[in-house]
Enzyme design. Structure first.
Site, PDB file in Angstrom:
ATOM      1  N   CYS A 130      39.615  40.448  35.737  1.00  0.00           N
ATOM      2  CA  CYS A 130      38.786  41.412  35.006  1.00  0.00           C
ATOM      3  C   CYS A 130      38.459  40.900  33.602  1.00  0.00           C
ATOM      4  O   CYS A 130      37.475  41.339  32.989  1.00  0.00           O
ATOM      5  CB  CYS A 130      39.464  42.786  34.938  1.00  0.00           C
ATOM      6  SG  CYS A 130      41.079  42.786  34.141  1.00  0.00           S
ATOM      7  N   HIS A 162      43.980  37.366  34.573  1.00  0.00           N
ATOM      8  CA  HIS A 162      43.324  38.585  35.042  1.00  0.00           C
ATOM      9  C   HIS A 162      41.837  38.333  35.269  1.00  0.00           C
ATOM     10  O   HIS A 162      41.118  37.981  34.332  1.00  0.00           O
ATOM     11  CB  HIS A 162      43.513  39.711  34.021  1.00  0.00           C
ATOM     12  CG  HIS A 162      44.927  40.178  33.912  1.00  0.00           C
ATOM     13  ND1 HIS A 162      45.334  41.423  34.353  1.00  0.00           N
ATOM     14  CD2 HIS A 162      46.039  39.571  33.430  1.00  0.00           C
ATOM     15  CE1 HIS A 162      46.633  41.566  34.138  1.00  0.00           C
ATOM     16  NE2 HIS A 162      47.085  40.456  33.579  1.00  0.00           N
ATOM     17  N   GLN A 200      49.927  45.012  34.679  1.00  0.00           N
ATOM     18  CA  GLN A 200      51.005  44.022  34.576  1.00  0.00           C
ATOM     19  C   GLN A 200      52.244  44.597  33.906  1.00  0.00           C
ATOM     20  O   GLN A 200      53.380  44.284  34.284  1.00  0.00           O
ATOM     21  CB  GLN A 200      50.505  42.790  33.805  1.00  0.00           C
ATOM     22  CG  GLN A 200      51.520  41.658  33.752  1.00  0.00           C
ATOM     23  CD  GLN A 200      50.952  40.413  33.113  1.00  0.00           C
ATOM     24  OE1 GLN A 200      49.753  40.165  33.165  1.00  0.00           O
ATOM     25  NE2 GLN A 200      51.810  39.605  32.501  1.00  0.00           N
ATOM     26  N   CYS A 202      44.301  44.806  39.782  1.00  0.00           N
ATOM     27  CA  CYS A 202      44.230  45.634  38.581  1.00  0.00           C
ATOM     28  C   CYS A 202      43.699  47.019  38.949  1.00  0.00           C
ATOM     29  O   CYS A 202      42.664  47.136  39.600  1.00  0.00           O
ATOM     30  CB  CYS A 202      43.299  44.953  37.574  1.00  0.00           C
ATOM     31  SG  CYS A 202      42.699  46.011  36.261  1.00  0.00           S
ATOM     32  N   GLU A 203      44.406  48.059  38.543  1.00  0.00           N
ATOM     33  CA  GLU A 203      43.973  49.408  38.906  1.00  0.00           C
ATOM     34  C   GLU A 203      42.754  49.877  38.111  1.00  0.00           C
ATOM     35  O   GLU A 203      42.112  50.854  38.476  1.00  0.00           O
ATOM     36  CB  GLU A 203      45.116  50.407  38.723  1.00  0.00           C
ATOM     37  CG  GLU A 203      45.523  50.674  37.299  1.00  0.00           C
ATOM     38  CD  GLU A 203      46.655  51.683  37.209  1.00  0.00           C
ATOM     39  OE1 GLU A 203      46.684  52.420  36.221  1.00  0.00           O
ATOM     40  OE2 GLU A 203      47.518  51.724  38.112  1.00  0.00           O
ATOM     41  N   HIS A 204      42.417  49.184  37.036  1.00  0.00           N
ATOM     42  CA  HIS A 204      41.280  49.611  36.212  1.00  0.00           C
ATOM     43  C   HIS A 204      39.941  49.159  36.786  1.00  0.00           C
ATOM     44  O   HIS A 204      38.949  49.885  36.691  1.00  0.00           O
ATOM     45  CB  HIS A 204      41.433  49.078  34.784  1.00  0.00           C
ATOM     46  CG  HIS A 204      42.646  49.597  34.091  1.00  0.00           C
ATOM     47  ND1 HIS A 204      43.369  48.848  33.180  1.00  0.00           N
ATOM     48  CD2 HIS A 204      43.283  50.790  34.185  1.00  0.00           C
ATOM     49  CE1 HIS A 204      44.394  49.558  32.741  1.00  0.00           C
ATOM     50  NE2 HIS A 204      44.368  50.732  33.343  1.00  0.00           N
ATOM     51  N   HIS A 205      39.898  47.946  37.368  1.00  0.00           N
ATOM     52  CA  HIS A 205      38.647  47.429  37.907  1.00  0.00           C
ATOM     53  C   HIS A 205      38.762  47.008  39.368  1.00  0.00           C
ATOM     54  O   HIS A 205      37.777  46.569  39.959  1.00  0.00           O
ATOM     55  CB  HIS A 205      38.177  46.220  37.077  1.00  0.00           C
ATOM     56  CG  HIS A 205      37.975  46.543  35.635  1.00  0.00           C
ATOM     57  ND1 HIS A 205      38.915  46.264  34.664  1.00  0.00           N
ATOM     58  CD2 HIS A 205      36.950  47.154  34.996  1.00  0.00           C
ATOM     59  CE1 HIS A 205      38.470  46.679  33.490  1.00  0.00           C
ATOM     60  NE2 HIS A 205      37.291  47.216  33.656  1.00  0.00           N
TER      61      HIS A 205
END
Length: 197
Positions: free
Chosen positions: A155, A153, A125, A84-87
């Protein structure tokens, strides 16, 4: 025995940053159990993001075959892992891909390789689903493509809402799959035998 993968430029610099991260987290990077950790993590991150150096369209075009088959081809239950690019935490699950050839087919393993290449990048995703669909559509020029991804996920499981059993499903389609009947055929085939992970 599996040979060690080739690593990209910047590995030592990446490891140095992880040494700093360990210190910032309150750890001692010189502790016996952590001395080699920065380099291990740097190597792992390069493996987990190897998709940046790979060309998914070339993978498909390296195995093109003329064939008059024009019914649905489905490759389902393709296991994948992504970040995941956010976390920068993993998400993982299964991708299901269908296309309807228009005079050209590709090797079945190449569909799985396309999923592998795009999943080995920092992702969301929704984008992953679209990139797989676009790659097959733009390379094979089929009558239609549909991609469905089901994923868990970390996260959501390890932090934030901490929901352990939620599954996120995304889909994207084009061409013949714009018809509800064609989409329904694909979904019915998935429901019939697809196994949960």
């Amino acid at each position: 025995m599996t040979s060690e993968p080739e690593y990209r430029d910047g590995l030592d610099k990446l490891a140095a940053h992880y040494t700093d991260i360990l210190s910032l987290l309150g750890e001692n990077p010189q502790r016996e159990g952590l001395v080699k950790t920065p380099m291990r993590v740097a190597k792992a991150m390069q493996v987990l993001t190897r998709g940046y150096t790979q060309d998914a369209k070339k993978v498909l075009t390296d195995a093109l075959f003329e064939e008059k088959y024009s019914q649905m081809v489905i490759v389902k239950d393709i296991d994948f892992f992504s970040m995941c690019e956010h976390h920068m935490l993993p998400f993982y699950g299964k991708a299901h891909v269908a296309y309807i050839p228009n005079g050209v087919i590709t090797g079945l393993s190449k569909i799985a390789r396309v999923v592998d290449i795009y999943s080995h990048r920092l992702q969301v995703q929704e984008r992953l689903t679209q990139q797989i669909k676009d790659c097959i559509d733009e390379t094979l020029h089929p009558l239609g493509v549909m991609v469905v991804i089901e994923a868990k996920h970390m996260c959501m499981q390890m932090r934030g809402v901490e929901k352990q059993n939620s599954i996120t499903t995304t889909s994207d389609f084009c061409g013949a799959f714009n018809q509800a009947k064609t989409r329904e055929e694909f979904m019915n085939l998935l429901r019939g035998e697809s196994r949960r992970f």
